[in-house]
Design a protein around this motif. Structure first.
Motif, short mmCIF file in Angstrom:
data_model
loop_
_atom_site.label_atom_id
_atom_site.label_comp_id
_atom_site.label_asym_id
_atom_site.label_seq_id
_atom_site.Cartn_x
_atom_site.Cartn_y
_atom_site.Cartn_z
N ASP B 67 0.83 -1.21 0.00
CA ASP B 67 0.00 0.00 0.00
C ASP B 67 0.86 1.26 0.00
O ASP B 67 0.61 2.21 -0.75
CB ASP B 67 -0.96 -0.01 1.20
CG ASP B 67 -0.24 -0.26 2.52
OD1 ASP B 67 0.90 -0.79 2.49
OD2 ASP B 67 -0.80 0.08 3.58
N LEU B 70 2.47 1.79 -3.40
CA LEU B 70 1.50 2.19 -4.42
C LEU B 70 1.09 3.66 -4.25
O LEU B 70 0.98 4.40 -5.23
CB LEU B 70 0.27 1.28 -4.36
CG LEU B 70 0.47 -0.13 -4.91
CD1 LEU B 70 -0.72 -1.03 -4.57
CD2 LEU B 70 0.70 -0.11 -6.43
N TRP B 86 -7.61 3.74 -9.91
CA TRP B 86 -7.55 2.48 -9.16
C TRP B 86 -8.69 1.60 -9.64
O TRP B 86 -9.84 2.00 -9.62
CB TRP B 86 -7.67 2.73 -7.66
CG TRP B 86 -6.60 3.62 -7.11
CD1 TRP B 86 -6.58 4.99 -7.18
CD2 TRP B 86 -5.40 3.23 -6.44
NE1 TRP B 86 -5.43 5.48 -6.59
CE2 TRP B 86 -4.69 4.42 -6.11
CE3 TRP B 86 -4.86 2.00 -6.07
CZ2 TRP B 86 -3.46 4.41 -5.45
CZ3 TRP B 86 -3.64 1.99 -5.40
CH2 TRP B 86 -2.95 3.18 -5.10
N ILE B 241 -1.15 -4.42 -9.55
CA ILE B 241 -0.57 -3.67 -8.43
C ILE B 241 0.75 -4.25 -7.94
O ILE B 241 1.53 -3.57 -7.29
CB ILE B 241 -1.55 -3.57 -7.23
CG1 ILE B 241 -2.08 -4.98 -6.88
CG2 ILE B 241 -2.68 -2.62 -7.54
CD1 ILE B 241 -2.90 -5.00 -5.61
N GLU B 242 1.02 -5.54 -8.26
CA GLU B 242 2.26 -6.16 -7.76
C GLU B 242 3.49 -5.74 -8.56
O GLU B 242 4.60 -6.13 -8.23
CB GLU B 242 2.11 -7.69 -7.76
CG GLU B 242 2.35 -8.39 -9.09
CD GLU B 242 1.22 -8.27 -10.10
OE1 GLU B 242 0.35 -7.39 -9.94
OE2 GLU B 242 1.21 -9.06 -11.07
N VAL B 244 4.72 -2.79 -8.83
CA VAL B 244 5.44 -1.64 -8.26
C VAL B 244 6.73 -2.12 -7.59
O VAL B 244 6.77 -3.19 -6.98
CB VAL B 244 4.54 -0.87 -7.25
CG1 VAL B 244 4.24 -1.70 -6.02
CG2 VAL B 244 5.17 0.45 -6.86
N LEU B 293 -4.10 1.21 -11.98
CA LEU B 293 -3.58 0.21 -11.03
C LEU B 293 -4.65 -0.85 -10.82
O LEU B 293 -5.71 -0.58 -10.26
CB LEU B 293 -3.21 0.89 -9.71
CG LEU B 293 -2.10 1.93 -9.84
CD1 LEU B 293 -2.00 2.77 -8.56
CD2 LEU B 293 -0.77 1.28 -10.15
N ASP B 295 -6.19 -4.29 -9.37
CA ASP B 295 -6.11 -5.31 -8.31
C ASP B 295 -6.59 -6.65 -8.86
O ASP B 295 -5.83 -7.59 -9.03
CB ASP B 295 -6.95 -4.86 -7.10
CG ASP B 295 -6.92 -5.92 -5.99
OD1 ASP B 295 -6.27 -6.97 -6.17
OD2 ASP B 295 -7.56 -5.73 -4.94
N ALA B 299 -4.63 -8.34 -4.28
CA ALA B 299 -4.33 -7.92 -2.90
C ALA B 299 -4.71 -9.00 -1.90
O ALA B 299 -3.99 -9.24 -0.93
CB ALA B 299 -5.06 -6.61 -2.60
#
Lengths: 246, 473
Positions: B67, B70, B86, B241-242, B244, B293, B295, B299
């Motif tokens: 988090d 991001l 998002w 998101i992974e 980053v 981004l 998900d 997550a």
């Protein structure tokens, strides 16, 4: 003179039921090297088929009884890389909820070795008295190679047998397609992988294909036999004991 | 996600793939080449092993504060004049792209290769909304013309031979082209050049996004990625998101191992670093930059057994070395992400039910874990998935009965020995010349192509008493 090394044989289910001659060769080989061999009674299977298919509750029960069976063994010698891997790598985790059992599993893991590793690491052997005529090639079983990180010991031992000419198998490190229940869940894929392996084997011109795992031997031997090939799939112990096909 | 394929079973799809001689030829050539290139590139790179450990550690550390990284990435992208969106689900991500296209009158979008856009079925959504998506990576262009899906993470048209591509181009683009990769590439290049100039929107994925600097990183080989990010007036980048990573020094670690693992290159031909839209005084670049981004189920996996799958760099190395992938190719898996890692990603995105068969599409040989640049223990997670499938009782009941019985057998040595003796009697009609060549029921799945050794006349346990005496002589 130092006390003799004592080793308990873990025969494994496939070794017991389908390939007893491998166990016999192992016992004679080890005795010939001065090892006192015993065979704890009540053995069944290490539980790897249950573990790999996700039945971990049952696998843990099998692990617990195996740990008990070999509690007093000085060394445990296994003729299959995959079963040795199961005991060494997965038993402690399967029994982690019971501290005493976990400790016993960790102890067993330390005492357990696949045959070629036992011969080289514990006994320090690389030359053997046996005689074995002809060209052989070696297949790296996945669990022995990538699971236990062993590729040198079996080759060193084969080279240590007078009369053996070891030819490298192209793609020796690639799977034979057995994979336990994989071989019957996706039989066509398993057989296609096997076909490629056997084509490489036959191209080497070897008369024997050697491996250190009963699963791979069942798969590759079954394929060779079905093809009517003159190549025989045999276990390392049979070469080292000079008990291969004539 | 190719749901159409799922009306067939995995064994059927695999069987069809095995009988497709073009596919077999293409797969063998391409995966063998990738394996050799990867091995050679790491052989001349002794620091590679330590860098792989390092890369793994960075991924792990980043996940622990995902988090934070991001938020930092988003702040920096916005500071550079970009817009961050998002998207919790695939649907939300599609909506964001479609809204941008609608609001800005976009008629055509050029795309560089992106598995994330495949994951959300973006092309179909764009077409449906009247926006023409044009894939500009050569492999993606080929399969778009063929109305197919990628069958490999980095080589989407790996399943096609050059002869098939020549036929496809001749039919779709008008002309007669010979099966020469250089000729075919030139044909695609000419056709695509015009599209780059016409497009209003460029859509990319992201190999990495650097939180510290707000940089989106694209690793490509054809130069199309650079045109997609600089020619159209709007650039939209979609990333899981992974993807980053904290800093530019982390990026260096990944760049050192990514291309080596994927194609055996030291670096890919182009490493494109995008920082926001065109700034005052700059000559090129888009007027707008949007970062989405995504998900889409990621997550919630941070705390699950699939956690390590979030380390994946999408290099494709595990596909190339997988004996199953090498036989059946990517389409037979039936979902966006094929191969060993694909099974894990499919479970992640679609739930364990979706992989009840796929979880077993592996011999657990471990070649994937060995090849993975960040050492994801794929076999271990496949076993965990099998366990999950069993414990949720998604696995078929006959299988659960068989394994349940087997489990009990292995705990009772007397029963185990009885089973061996019984088998020895039952096998009699099937043994000929020391082998079993045909068995009924599901045992036939073994004997169709392989002989089975008969249960020994005397098992080892039955021979032990004699052996023991032999030892005392």
């Amino acid at each position: 003179m130092a006390a003799p090394v004592r080793a308990s044989l873990m025969i494994t289910c496939l070794g017991d039921v389908f390939f007893p001659e491998v166990g016999v060769a192992m016992v004679r080989l080890l005795r010939g090297l001065g090892v006192e061999v015993d065979f704890p009674e009540g053995q069944t299977c290490c539980g790897l088929p249950l573990f790999n298919s996700g039945y971990h509750h049952d696998a843990a029960l099998v692990a617990a009884r195996t740990v008990e069976l070999f509690e007093r063994a000085e060394h445990v010698v296994v003729p299959s890389g995959s079963c040795a891997w199961m005991v060494k790598t997965e038993y402690p985790g399967l029994l982690k909820h019971d501290p005493a059992r976990r400790a016993a599993a960790e102890s067993l893991a330390r005492r357990t070795r696949e045959l070629s590793q036992f011969l080289v690491e514990v006994l320090g052997i690389t030359r053997l008295d046996a005689r074995f005529e002809g060209k052989v090639t070696y297949h790296d079983s996945c669990h022995l190679l990538r699971g236990l990180g062993e590729s040198a010991a079996p080759r060193a031992l084969l080279r240590g047998v007078p009369g053996v000419e070891l030819v490298e198998l192209p793609g020796a490190d690639q799977c034979c397609g057995f994979g336990g229940s994989f071989s019957v869940r996706l039989p066509e894929v398993s057989s296609a992988i096997l076909d490629k392996k056997l084509a490489s084997v036959e191209a080497t011109g070897a008369r024997c294909l050697v491996a250190c795992d009963a699963g791979c031997l069942m798969q590759m031997g079954g394929g060779l036999s079905r093809r009517g090939s003159s190549v025989k799939a045999i276990h390392l112990a049979q070469v080292l004991a000079g008990e291969g096909p004539r | 996600m190719s749901e159409g394929l799922l009306r067939t079973t995995l064994p059927d799809r695999a069987g069809a793939a095995l009988r497709d001689t073009f596919l077999q030829q293409a797969l063998t050539i391409a995966t063998t080449k990738f394996i050799d290139l990867r091995r050679e590139s790491f052989e001349g790179f002794p620091q590679g092993e330590a860098l792989r450990d390092r890369a793994r550690a960075i991924k792990e550390a980043t996940l622990q504060h995902l988090d934070v990284h991001l938020e930092r990435l988003a702040d920096n992208v916005e500071r550079l004049g970009g817009t961050v969106h998002w998207a919790a689900t695939a649907e939300e991500a599609r909506e964001i792209v479609l809204r941008l296209a609608r609001d800005r009158g976009v008629r055509m979008a050029v795309k560089s290769k992106s598995m994330a856009t495949e994951e959300i079925d973006l092309n179909e959504a764009l077409e449906h909304a009247g926006v023409t998506p044009v894939e500009t990576d050569l492999g993606e262009y080929i399969i778009q013309l063929a109305h197919e899906k990628p069958s490999h993470i980095i080589a989407p048209a790996i399943h096609k031979t050059k002869g098939q591509v020549a036929e496809l181009f001749s039919r779709e683009l008008g002309g007669r082209f010979e099966a020469d990769p250089e000729v075919l590439t030139a044909v695609a290049r000419r056709a695509l050049r015009q599209k780059f100039l016409e497009a209003d929107m460029g859509i990319t994925g992201a190999n990495f996004a650097v939180a510290d600097t707000g940089t989106v990183v694209l690793v490509t080989n054809e130069g199309n990625g650079r045109m997609v990010t600089s020619l159209p007036r709007i650039h939209v980048a979609l990333m899981g998101i992974e993807k980053v990573i904290p800093s530019m020094s982390d990026l260096v670690v990944f760049l050192d191992i990514l291309a080596r693992s994927a194609t055996g290159q030291k670096l890919s031909s182009y490493t494109t670093l995008v920082r926001g839209p065109r700034r005052a005084g700059e000559l090129e670049g888009p007027e707008e930059f949007h970062l989405i981004l995504l998900d889409n189920g990621r997550a919630r996996q941070i705390a699950s057994t699939l956690r390590e799958a979030l380390y994946c760099l999408r290099c494709g190395a595990c596909l190339n070395v997988c004996p199953v992938y090498r036989q059946i190719g990517g389409h037979a898996y039936g979902y966006t992400y094929p191969g060993p890692i694909g099974i894990l990603l499919t479970a992640m995105l679609n739930g364990p039910e979706s992989v009840k068969d796929l979880a077993h599409a592996s011999s657990l040989c471990g070649a994937c874990a060995d090849a993975c640049p960040v050492r994801i223990d794929i076999p271990k997670m496949l076993i965990e998935l099998r366990r999950d499938v069993g414990e949720r009782r998604i696995a078929p009941w006959p299988e659960r009965v068989v394994f349940g019985g087997f489990g009990r057998l292995l705990q009772r040595p007397a029963l185990y020995r009885l089973a061996a003796r019984t088998g020895r009697v039952l096998q009699r009609p099937f043994v000929s010349r020391g082998a079993i060549r045909r068995l009924p029921l599901f045992f036939g799945d073994w004997t169709r192509t392989r002989d089975l050794p008969p249960i020994a006349a005397r098992t080892f346990q039955e021979r032990w008493a004699d052996l023991e005496r032999e030892g005392h002589r």
